[in-house]
Design an enzyme around this catalytic site. Structure first.
Site, PDB file in Angstrom:
ATOM      1  N   GLU A  36       0.857  -1.095   0.125  1.00 55.68           N
ATOM      2  CA  GLU A  36      -0.083   0.111  -0.194  1.00 55.68           C
ATOM      3  C   GLU A  36       0.993   1.147  -0.004  1.00 55.68           C
ATOM      4  O   GLU A  36       2.073   1.377   0.583  1.00 55.68           O
ATOM      5  CB  GLU A  36      -0.636  -0.258   1.402  1.00 55.68           C
ATOM      6  CG  GLU A  36      -1.705   1.174   1.499  1.00 55.68           C
ATOM      7  CD  GLU A  36      -2.163   1.116   2.896  1.00 55.68           C
ATOM      8  OE1 GLU A  36      -1.573   0.864   3.759  1.00 55.68           O
ATOM      9  OE2 GLU A  36      -3.240   1.894   3.239  1.00 55.68           O
ATOM     10  N   LYS A 116      -9.452   2.090  -1.692  1.00 64.71           N
ATOM     11  CA  LYS A 116      -9.510   1.761  -0.406  1.00 64.71           C
ATOM     12  C   LYS A 116     -10.813   1.912   0.226  1.00 64.71           C
ATOM     13  O   LYS A 116     -11.222   3.179   0.042  1.00 64.71           O
ATOM     14  CB  LYS A 116      -8.463   2.087   0.376  1.00 64.71           C
ATOM     15  CG  LYS A 116      -8.336   1.463   1.798  1.00 64.71           C
ATOM     16  CD  LYS A 116      -7.096   1.742   2.636  1.00 64.71           C
ATOM     17  CE  LYS A 116      -6.985   1.371   3.860  1.00 64.71           C
ATOM     18  NZ  LYS A 116      -5.767   1.658   4.709  1.00 64.71           N
ATOM     19  N   CYS A 168      -4.876  -3.060   2.740  1.00 59.16           N
ATOM     20  CA  CYS A 168      -4.598  -2.941   4.031  1.00 59.16           C
ATOM     21  C   CYS A 168      -5.858  -2.920   5.182  1.00 59.16           C
ATOM     22  O   CYS A 168      -6.203  -4.275   5.133  1.00 59.16           O
ATOM     23  CB  CYS A 168      -3.913  -1.590   4.719  1.00 59.16           C
ATOM     24  SG  CYS A 168      -3.060  -1.771   6.258  1.00 59.16           S
TER      25      CYS A 168
HETATM   26  N1  CDT Z   1      -2.953   1.205   6.261  1.00 59.58           N
HETATM   27  C1  CDT Z   1      -3.940   0.576   7.306  1.00 59.58           C
HETATM   28  O1  CDT Z   1      -5.077   0.369   6.648  1.00 59.58           O
HETATM   29  N2  CDT Z   1      -3.586   0.181   8.486  1.00 59.58           N
HETATM   30  C2  CDT Z   1      -4.440  -0.173   9.452  1.00 59.58           C
HETATM   31  C3  CDT Z   1      -3.807   0.195  10.784  1.00 59.58           C
HETATM   32  C4  CDT Z   1      -4.942   0.063  11.670  1.00 59.58           C
HETATM   33  S1  CDT Z   1      -5.533   1.904  12.311  1.00 59.58           S
HETATM   34  C5  CDT Z   1      -6.036   1.135  13.864  1.00 59.58           C
HETATM   35  C6  CDT Z   1      -4.619  -1.638   9.460  1.00 59.58           C
HETATM   36  O2  CDT Z   1      -5.696  -2.102   9.528  1.00 59.58           O
HETATM   37  O3  CDT Z   1      -3.582  -2.491   9.390  1.00 59.58           O
END
Ligand code: CDT
Length: 567
Positions: A36, A116, A168
């Protein structure tokens, strides 16, 4: 991909990506997934107020032609290797998204783009300057392309595999996997940046051992990848941006390739730049897709409606808190019913969020005290919410000239209307005379005053009460409630009403019964929640805003001058 620091030049990161691609190609890879937001560090962790500065983190227009990214696509084409890569997208219409593309090397074209959908984190940074932020809600819009699976030609021995992308945080949402699973997906691609020890972000214990916290984050990551793959009988490939950025922000590794039985086929060994390879025999998806997860045979969609109709949690009523005193659940129930009525009527680009005023708001509005106190409680909760979420319009779902309507018209410039006024506009459009099915005898008097206030008296054939309190709509036996409403409806038709409106948001789900009572007469029934939302949708599409020249001018400046920041 390992650490990428804020100060790293774009060219340095791009060179690393080109090296990784060449390395993977030399090992025989046909498809390479990058993380990402791969071309830069994970910038949403910083508060960036300057617009030019912010723009520099995005790819503008076609990413395959963008100065800082195009060499990667050119290299993929030259090597004949497909790539999927995440990037911050500044779209031509001004929208900013956290996106990824699937680039098909043989045709030199983007086969699919994904934006996203589940944006984690916050709009505002944490007060603690040491906390790790994730301001994705500030910098990106939620994706608008859905979870679209696509076929890839000339790959995997000409089998045209079905692929899908997520980014993500999406991988933590079963709904995302199922949307792809329902399209027969065989390979899910998911790049990520997942913070390791970041207790404010995760809401976890600040005193936890950072190593242990990272282990937990890694465990959750693998849990969802393996679960999503298994329950949708699909391969999945996930690529981390990992390591320690700027010497202080730790991101977990755990890049891996998972098989359709949930087994990890290959896994990163480091948190540095590394190629993780696996050979995927796509026929292995057949087992799950034809037996345990043969969706066509086993899914029971009639029991899944909550999943698309409800966003937040609606708990069952507390034990011992039964309906007569259990008014606190009324708001949520009524909220859920309203959304259920609305959903089938909504255009694809419209979403409606139900909001129930939190305590100390009254749980029913039956008089002026309830009205005023609920307006105050609702406003205190709603105004900060509106700052964060920037809703396009607000519908006040109380059938009255509720104080919140005027309050919000003063405080906001998005269109605001109540369900009573919206009902009356719709009723006046659909017929010459309307009637109101009211709850209590008292509400009948209040409605009469409001009809006068709205200047609609001349068109009102009558207001008939069912002699019910607002909460009686739920706590009295259903057949009694429907009988009273149908009787009131017939009386109104007897008085010449051509259109009936339902005098309480809690009556929404009884519309059909009222229609049945008057159906032979060519009489129409208007539900204020549905009428109100569509009235607002029209105004929003027109670019309509609340006028601030007169009654609805905000008193914020005066309040500030008086030192009275009572919101
Ligand atoms: N980039 C991304 O979406 N990171 C999120 C972090 C969680 S924020 C509480 C993830 O779900 O891995």
């Amino acid at each position: 991909m390992g650490a990428t620091h804020r100060s790293d030049p774009r060219s340095k990161t791009l060179d690393r990506m080109l090296g990784l691609l060449e390395n993977a190609a030399s090992q025989g890879a046909e498809l390479v997934l990058f993380p990402e937001i791969a071309f830069t560090t994970f910038f949403p962790r910083y508060l960036i107020n300057d617009l030019d500065g912010l723009a520099s983190w995005f790819e503008h227009g076609d990413v395959t032609k963008s100065e800082n990214a195009s060499p990667l696509f050119d290299k993929a084409r030259q090597l004949g290797v497909d790539i999927s890569v995440g990037f911050a997208e500044a779209a031509e219409n001004g929208g900013r998204f956290n996106s990824s593309v699937y680039y098909h090397a043989k045709s030199g074209s983007v086969l699919s783009k994904y934006r996203k959908i589940h944006l984690p984190g916050d709009f505002e940074p944490f007060a603690d300057p040491e906390a790790t932020n994730q301001l994705e809600k500030r910098y990106f819009k939620p994706g608008d392309l859905g979870f679209q699976a696509f076929r890839v030609p000339d790959l995997a021995e000409g089998s045209e595999p079905i692929m899908g992308m997520m980014i993500c945080n999406d991988r933590r949402w079963t709904e995302a996997w199922r949307c792809l699973g329902l399209q027969g997906v065989q390979v899910v691609l998911c790049g990520y940046n997942t913070a390791g020890f970041a207790p404010d972000l995760w809401g976890s214990d600040k005193n936890a051992d950072p190593k242990q916290a990272e282990e937990t984050a890694l465990f959750h990551h693998k849990l969802v990848m393996q679960h999503g793959s298994y329950t949708n009988a699909t391969f999945s490939v996930c690529a981390a941006r990992c390591g320690v950025d700027d010497g202080k922000y730790s991101l977990i590794g755990g890049s891996c390739i998972v098989g359709p039985e949930g087994d990890i086929l290959a896994e990163a060994k480091t948190v540095e730049d590394e190629v993780v390879m696996a050979e995927c025999d796509l026929s292995a998806c057949r087992q799950g897709k034809t037996r345990t997860f043969d969706f066509a045979r086993h899914r029971r969609v009639e029991h899944y409606t909550r999943i698309v109709e409800q966003t937040g949690v609606v708990e069952p009523p507390k034990l011992g808190d039964s309906a007569p005193n259990g008014a606190s659940t009324h708001g949520e129930q009524s909220n859920a019913n309203c959304l259920q009525m609305l959903l089938p009527t909504l255009p694809l680009d419209v979403s409606v969020h139900g909001f129930t005023s939190p305590p100390p708001a009254p749980s029913a509005i039956e008089g002026n005290s309830d009205n005023i106190l609920s307006a105050a409680a609702a406003a205190r909760a709603l105004l900060p919410l509106q700052q964060r979420e920037a809703y396009d319009a607000v519908l006040v779902a109380c059938y009255s000239e509720h104080a919140l309507i005027r309050l919000l018209r003063e405080e906001l410039d998005v269109p605001v209307i109540g369900i009573m006024e919206a009902s009356l506009f719709a009723a006046r459009t659909l017929g010459a005379r309307f009637g109101i099915v009211a709850t209590s005898r008292r509400s009948r008097v209040m409605h009469a005053e409001a009809v006068r206030g709205y200047g609609m008296e001349a068109f009102c054939a009558g207001i008939e009460s069912c002699d019910l309190g607002v909460l009686d709509l739920e706590r009295k036996p259903r057949e009694v409630v429907l009988g009273l409403m149908q009787a009131a409806a017939r009386r109104l038709v007897g008085k010449g009403a051509e259109v009936l409106t339902l005098g309480c948001a809690g009556m929404t789900e009884m519309k059909v019964a009222v229609e049945e009572a008057v159906s032979g007469e060519g009489v129409r029934v208007v539900d204020g929640v549905v009428a109100g939302v569509h009235h607002l949708v029209g105004l929003v599409r027109m670019g309509g805003k609340t006028a601030k020249a007169g009654l609805y001018a905000s008193s914020a400046v005066g309040r500030k001058a008086r030192g009275q920041e009572y919101f």
